[in-house]
Enzyme design. Sequence first.
Site, PDB file in Angstrom:
ATOM      1  N   LYS A 123     -26.359  37.111  33.757  1.00 13.26           N
ATOM      2  CA  LYS A 123     -26.474  37.394  34.963  1.00 13.26           C
ATOM      3  C   LYS A 123     -25.799  36.455  35.911  1.00 13.26           C
ATOM      4  CE  LYS A 123     -28.992  40.038  38.810  1.00 13.26           C
ATOM      5  NZ  LYS A 123     -30.258  40.856  39.054  1.00 13.26           N
ATOM      6  N   ASP A 228     -37.417  46.804  45.070  1.00 10.98           N
ATOM      7  CA  ASP A 228     -36.287  47.449  44.729  1.00 10.98           C
ATOM      8  C   ASP A 228     -36.692  48.216  43.233  1.00 10.98           C
ATOM      9  OD1 ASP A 228     -33.724  48.177  45.281  1.00 10.98           O
ATOM     10  OD2 ASP A 228     -32.777  46.191  44.842  1.00 10.98           O
TER      11      ASP A 228
HETATM   12  P1  ADP Z   1     -28.042  43.604  40.596  1.00 11.18           P
HETATM   13  O1  ADP Z   1     -28.826  42.709  41.384  1.00 11.18           O
HETATM   14  O2  ADP Z   1     -26.437  43.560  40.903  1.00 11.18           O
HETATM   15  O3  ADP Z   1     -28.603  45.096  40.924  1.00 11.18           O
HETATM   16  P2  ADP Z   1     -29.395  44.172  38.116  1.00 11.18           P
HETATM   17  O4  ADP Z   1     -30.156  42.992  37.626  1.00 11.18           O
HETATM   18  O5  ADP Z   1     -30.010  45.221  38.312  1.00 11.18           O
HETATM   19  O6  ADP Z   1     -28.294  43.466  39.068  1.00 11.18           O
HETATM   20  O7  ADP Z   1     -28.152  44.313  37.058  1.00 11.18           O
HETATM   21  C1  ADP Z   1     -27.214  45.298  36.909  1.00 11.18           C
HETATM   22  C2  ADP Z   1     -27.023  46.158  36.032  1.00 11.18           C
HETATM   23  O8  ADP Z   1     -26.778  45.606  34.806  1.00 11.18           O
HETATM   24  C3  ADP Z   1     -28.321  47.034  35.635  1.00 11.18           C
HETATM   25  O9  ADP Z   1     -28.490  47.952  36.194  1.00 11.18           O
HETATM   26  C4  ADP Z   1     -28.206  47.179  33.898  1.00 11.18           C
HETATM   27  O10 ADP Z   1     -27.475  48.343  33.733  1.00 11.18           O
HETATM   28  C5  ADP Z   1     -27.695  45.766  33.469  1.00 11.18           C
HETATM   29  N1  ADP Z   1     -28.182  44.900  33.106  1.00 11.18           N
HETATM   30  C6  ADP Z   1     -29.037  44.033  33.897  1.00 11.18           C
HETATM   31  N2  ADP Z   1     -29.799  43.145  33.006  1.00 11.18           N
HETATM   32  C7  ADP Z   1     -29.878  43.762  31.919  1.00 11.18           C
HETATM   33  C8  ADP Z   1     -30.123  43.173  30.465  1.00 11.18           C
HETATM   34  N3  ADP Z   1     -30.937  42.138  30.697  1.00 11.18           N
HETATM   35  N4  ADP Z   1     -30.104  43.864  29.708  1.00 11.18           N
HETATM   36  C9  ADP Z   1     -29.185  44.768  29.581  1.00 11.18           C
HETATM   37  N5  ADP Z   1     -28.571  45.292  30.733  1.00 11.18           N
HETATM   38  C10 ADP Z   1     -28.803  44.707  31.917  1.00 11.18           C
END
Ligand code: ADP
Length: 378
Positions: A123, A228
Amino acid sequence: MGKLNVSMLRYLSSEEFRVLTAVEMGMKNHELVPTPLIASIADLKHGGSHKILRELTKHKLVCYEKSGRVEGYRLTFSGYDYLALKALTTRGSVQSVGNQIGVGKESDIYIIADEEDKQHALKLHRLGRTSFRKLKEKRDYLKHRKNVSWLYLSRLAAVKEYAYMKALHDNGYPVPRPIDFNRHALVMELVDGHPLCQVHDVADPSALYSELMELIVRLGSYGLIHCDFNEFNLMINDSDKVTVIDFPQMVSISHLNAQWYFDRDVQCIRDFFLRRFSYESELYPRFADVKRLHNLDVEVAASGFTRDMSDSFDEAAADFKTSASSDKDQEDNEERDSSPGQELEQDESEDDDDSVEDNPMEAHSPEHSVSNEQQNMD
Ligand code: ADP
Ligand code: MG
């Protein structure tokens, strides 16, 4: 959208890396780092910083700017990505970067493989993606701040997220296993499944509803509120197992507005279940029902970022989030995550933004250090 040029990782010479690092270091005290300062920090044997800076500019890792009498280079998001990935690669947490699997206004998520070829999620926090000038026009407090650094805040988001994820994971709460972080980049377990917003059929909505409400209450028992907790940040696999993600905005149940945040999380789930599954229940947790059993909020704050850091982050993050609470706008666009800051204009190119005030190196100054060892450039 995914501006991650991994191939660059292989092709940057050690001298180029040295100059790129010098720009990052120079940004500790300069919004635009003058060329002579870069040359002096990089201290290349035969000079030659100019040529290398031109090369780095061509690859958009740094950007040249002139504003009034001040001119020099600043690091771009790509440059910052590069430095974080380089560090993660050096210690084996990242070997290769694959497809982008998620994109929000505040982050980009990629599948990566480590040196043992195991897949994880990466991320990259992007708090600086929205126009800084627009934000400044709107937000009074920012006008008086010379040094709001969006690269700094992006890094802070990663630090905060890592700290909460680790504490929760250690306590058996269903979150991805945190693996590593550097600067604004966080490596975590790749979660199997899909965000709940993409799920249209579940075997037993009432059982899932109860499970989610229990997860909110359990988080409260650790001393925390997600803030959230909605269909965009809940991952469900084929056997309806839930994993909670996305923690930079988490607050303590002792927060001044804790009840409001708590109620909002609960309401988000109720609204979603009614909308999606026509499921409604009179049973839902109240803030008064929460019994504190642990102090993860206190422990994380004590172990991690200073109070000051945390405040400056929360202030900016809250700003993004307020405009986002209505994930309802996203009903038509549920492939994507909720993206706080909808009304803020998004820049076409990260290199055209107004983030000359970005100051990523502030994140590396000792008084802000969470863990020096994590930040050292390898
Ligand atoms: P943001 O802060 O931009 O909302 P998120 O942590 O919610 O970021 O991640 C955005 C998207 O990426 C999630 O909705 C999911 O679909 C995907 N995602 C995030 N973390 C993971 C993970 N550890 N494994 C698989 N998909 C993930
Ligand atoms: Mg999210």
